[in-house]
Design a protein around this motif. Structure first.
Motif, mmCIF file in Angstrom:
data_model
loop_
_atom_site.group_PDB
_atom_site.id
_atom_site.type_symbol
_atom_site.label_atom_id
_atom_site.label_comp_id
_atom_site.label_asym_id
_atom_site.label_seq_id
_atom_site.Cartn_x
_atom_site.Cartn_y
_atom_site.Cartn_z
ATOM 1 N N HIS A 1 0.628 -1.129 0.022
ATOM 2 C CA HIS A 1 -0.115 -0.120 -0.011
ATOM 3 C C HIS A 1 0.875 1.245 -0.009
ATOM 4 N N ALA A 2 0.541 2.276 -0.569
ATOM 5 C CA ALA A 2 1.191 3.532 -1.006
ATOM 6 C C ALA A 2 0.252 4.630 -0.766
ATOM 7 N N THR A 3 0.836 5.782 -0.230
ATOM 8 C CA THR A 3 0.264 7.020 -0.470
ATOM 9 C C THR A 3 0.965 7.730 -1.709
ATOM 10 N N VAL A 4 -0.072 7.990 -2.670
ATOM 11 C CA VAL A 4 0.254 8.481 -3.721
ATOM 12 C C VAL A 4 0.067 10.330 -3.974
ATOM 13 N N VAL A 5 1.119 10.922 -4.212
ATOM 14 C CA VAL A 5 1.124 12.102 -4.412
ATOM 15 C C VAL A 5 1.069 12.448 -5.820
ATOM 16 N N PRO A 6 0.129 13.195 -6.480
ATOM 17 C CA PRO A 6 0.299 13.696 -7.689
ATOM 18 C C PRO A 6 1.125 15.018 -7.987
ATOM 19 N N VAL A 7 2.034 14.771 -8.791
ATOM 20 C CA VAL A 7 2.849 15.970 -9.201
ATOM 21 C C VAL A 7 2.798 16.513 -10.655
ATOM 22 N N SER A 8 2.780 17.670 -10.915
ATOM 23 C CA SER A 8 2.614 18.152 -12.205
ATOM 24 C C SER A 8 3.988 18.194 -12.995
#
Length: 514
Positions: free
Chosen positions: A469-476
C-alpha cells in the motif's frame, strides 16, 4: 479608514496638478481618500511645494531635464508614510513609499506602494520592469507577506512580467483613456478590495480616475487544524523503556508473513499512540515555508507563558528558544531544500529561493465540474488504470530455474540496525509508519522483531500485502497542468518495505555484477 481595514486608494492622471489643486483636494475630501497616487503632475523643483494638501503628507518624484511627467503620493496624516529612497532609481519616474497603519492588525500594518509613470514610447522599458521586479524581491526578502501595491500610468509598457514573475494581479478592468487601459493597479492581495470603480477625471484630464474601496470585513487566514505527535524527550524515554521491556513473542510465534507484519505494525502503533499523545496545531496558508510544526508549537508555549507568568524568566527562556528554533529552521530549510540545486540545477535553485521569499504562487489542479473529493478520486482512478493495462503475472510462465533450489540468504539484526540508523530523519513515509526519527533512534531495540519478519518473508517467497500500500502524491509534469495526463505519481511506501527492498536490490546487483 477604520482599524483592521485597508486604505481607500485613488489613482488619477491629472496632466498638471498646479491648476487643479483645489479640485483634487475636493475629490480627496468627497471620497474620504486615505492614499492617492497622481501621475503627470508636471511639477519641478520650484513648484513641487505648491501641490501640498492640508491634512495630507506627500512625496514627489519630478522629471529631471525636461517638462511634464512626474508622480506624487499623498497619504492622510493619520497614516505614517516613509519615502524609501533606497528603492528609487533616478532614471525612472518611480516613487516607492512604505505606509504604516498604527494599531492595525499585524499582517496589514505595513504596505509598500510603488507609484510609476512611464511616458509613451519611452526608452528603458526592460530596465524599468527589471527595477520593479528587483525592488519587490528586496521588499519580500525582508517581509514575504507584506501587501504590495504598484500603480500608475503605464502607457504602452508591457506589464505582463509583473504578473508572471511577481505573482501580482492587475485589478483595473475598464478603460481609463479612450479605448485603452493605461492606468493600472497591481496587487498581491486583491481580495482585500471588493469595489474598483471609475470616477470623473480631475479637471480637463483625458484619463478617468480609479477608486479602490476596501472590504468592510477582513477575510480570515485560511487554516487547517492538524494533529501532531510531538517527539518530546520524556516521550522518547518512555517509548525506549517500553521497547526494552517488551517481549516480541506475539510476533515470533506467528508463522504467516502477512500475520507477522500486521502484528508488528499494530503493536508498534499502539505503543506509539500511547507514549506520544496527539496535539492540535493550526497551519495557515500564509505560513512561511520554513515555519515547521515544531516552531509553531514553541510559539504557542511562549504565548501561554506570557499570559500565565508575564515577561518572566520562563517567558524569556521560551522567547529565546523560539528565536533559535526559527533560525535553525531557516538554515535547515535552505540546506535541505535549496542549497543542493545551486550548482546542479540553477532553475530549481531560483524556483525554491522564490518559494522562500513568497515569489511563487502555488498552482492548484482542478477538473471542471468536479469538487475536490471527486477530483482526487478521478486522479486516483487514472493512476490505477495504468496498472490495470499490464497483464497479471502468470507464475506458470516463470523461468525454469525458479524457484531456486537454494535457501534464501539470511538477514541478521546487526544489518537491519545499520540500515535503520542510516534513514534520514526528514524522510517521508507512509501514514501508518513510525516516524523516521523514531526508527533511527530506536534501531537497536527494533532490529530483532523486524529481522524476524524479513526472514519469514524471504523463506515464504512473498512480499507482505501491508507493504504494497502506498500514499500517492500527484505532481505536475508541466506548468499549468489541467488534465490527469499532465500528472505523475509519487508513491510513499512504508519505510520498512523500503528497508527490506534495500537488501533485495543489493543481492540482485551483486548477482548480476559477477
Amino acid at each position: 479608514m477604520n482599524v483592521f481595514s485597508c486604505p481607500k486608494i485613488l489613482l488619477t492622471n491629472v496632466r498638471s496638478i498646479r491648476n487643479k489643486v483645489d479640485e483634487f483636494e475636493a475629490t480627496l475630501s468627497k471620497y474620504k481618500i486615505d492614499l492617492a497616487v497622481v501621475t503627470e503632475t508636471w511639477l519641478n523643483a520650484e513648484t513641487e511645494n505648491l501641490a501640498a494638501i492640508p491634512g495630507y503628507q506627500h512625496f514627489n518624484k519630478i522629471r529631471v531635464g525636461r517638462k511634464g511627467g512626474g508622480v506624487s503620493v499623498y497619504s492622510v496624516d493619520r497614516l505614517i508614510m516613509n519615502h524609501t529612497e533606497h528603492h528609487d532609481q533616478c532614471n525612472f519616474e518611480c516613487l516607492w513609499c512604505c505606509i504604516t497603519i498604527p494599531n492595525n492588525i499585524r499582517r496589514l500594518k505595513h504596505y509598500y506602494v510603488g507609484a510609476i509613470y512611464y511616458p509613451p514610447a519611452a526608452a528603458g522599458a526592460e530596465q524599468l520592469v527589471s527595477h520593479v521586479i528587483e525592488t519587490v524581491d528586496r521588499i519580500r526578502s525582508a517581509n514575504h507577506e507584506v501587501p504590495i501595491i504598484i500603480l500608475g500610468d503605464f502607457n504602452d509598457l508591457n506589464t505582463n512580467e509583473l504578473c508572471d514573475n511577481l505573482g501580482l494581479t492587475q485589478v483595473v478592468n475598464f478603460h481609463t483613456r479612450k479605448d485603452s487601459t493605461l492606468d493600472k493597479i497591481f496587487m498581491n492581495y486583491p481580495e482585500l478590495y471588493d469595489d474598483i470603480v471609475q470616477k470623473a477625471p480631475i479637471g480637463c484630464s483625458d484619463h478617468v480616475s480609479v477608486l479602490m474601496k476596501p472590504i468592510t470585513c477582513l477575510p480570515k487566514n485560511d487554516h487547517v487544524t492538524v494533529k501532531i505527535r510531538p517527539m518530546k524527550d520524556s516521550s522518547m524515554r518512555q517509548f525506549g523503556q517500553w521497547l526494552v521491556d517488551h517481549e516480541w513473542n506475539n510476533v515470533y510465534d506467528l508463522m504467516d508473513t502477512t500475520d507477522k507484519t500486521a502484528e508488528l505494525a499494530t503493536t508498534l502503533q499502539n505503543a506509539y499512540h500511547s507514549n506520544f499523545p496527539t496535539e492540535l496545531l493550526k497551519m495557515r496558508s500564509t505560513d512561511r515555508p520554513w515555519l515547521t510544526k515544531r516552531v509553531k508549537q514553541l510559539i504557542k508555549q511562549r504565548q501561554k507563558a506570557c499570559v500565565k507568568f508575564g515577561k518572566s524568566s520562563k517567558w524569556k527562556k521560551l522567547r529565546n528558544g523560539v528565536h533559535k528554533a526559527i533560525m535553525d529552521a531557516k538554515k535547515s530549510y535552505y540546506q535541505d531544500v535549496i542549497s543542493g540545486f545551486h550548482n546542479s540545477d540553477s532553475s530549481k535553485w531560483h524556483k525554491n529561493v522564490g518559494k522562500l521569499c513568497n515569489l511563487n504562487q502555488k498552482q492548484s489542479f482542478s477538473i471542471p465540474g468536479l469538487n475536490e473529493e471527486e477530483t482526487a478520486e478521478s486522479i486516483n482512478q487514472h493512476f490505477a488504470d495504468v496498472c490495470c493495462q499490464l497483464p497479471a503475472l502468470d507464475q506458470n510462465n516463470l523461468p525454469a530455474y525458479l524457484p531456486s533450489s537454494q535457501p534464501p540468504p539470511e538477514i541478521y539484526p546487526g544489518q537491519v540496525q545499520r540500515l535503520l540508523q542510516s534513514i534520514k530523519p526528514q524522510k517521508a513515509g507512509h501514514p501508518e509508519d513510525l516516524s523516521a526519527k523514531l526508527l533511527r533512534e530506536c534501531a537497536f531495540e527494533l532490529a530483532p522483531p523486524i529481522t524476524n519478519v524479513f526472514n519469514c518473508a524471504l523463506k515464504a517467497g512473498t512480499f507482505p500485502d501491508r507493504w504494497k500500500h502506498a500514499t500517492v502524491v500527484p505532481v505536475s509534469k508541466i506548468k499549468g497542468a489541467n488534465t490527469c495526463n499532465d500528472l505523475r505519481p509519487i508513491s510513499l511506501t512504508p519505510l520498512l518495505a523500503r528497508t527490506f527492498e534495500t537488501f533485495l536490490v543489493n543481492w540482485i546487483i551483486e548477482d548480476i555484477s559477477v
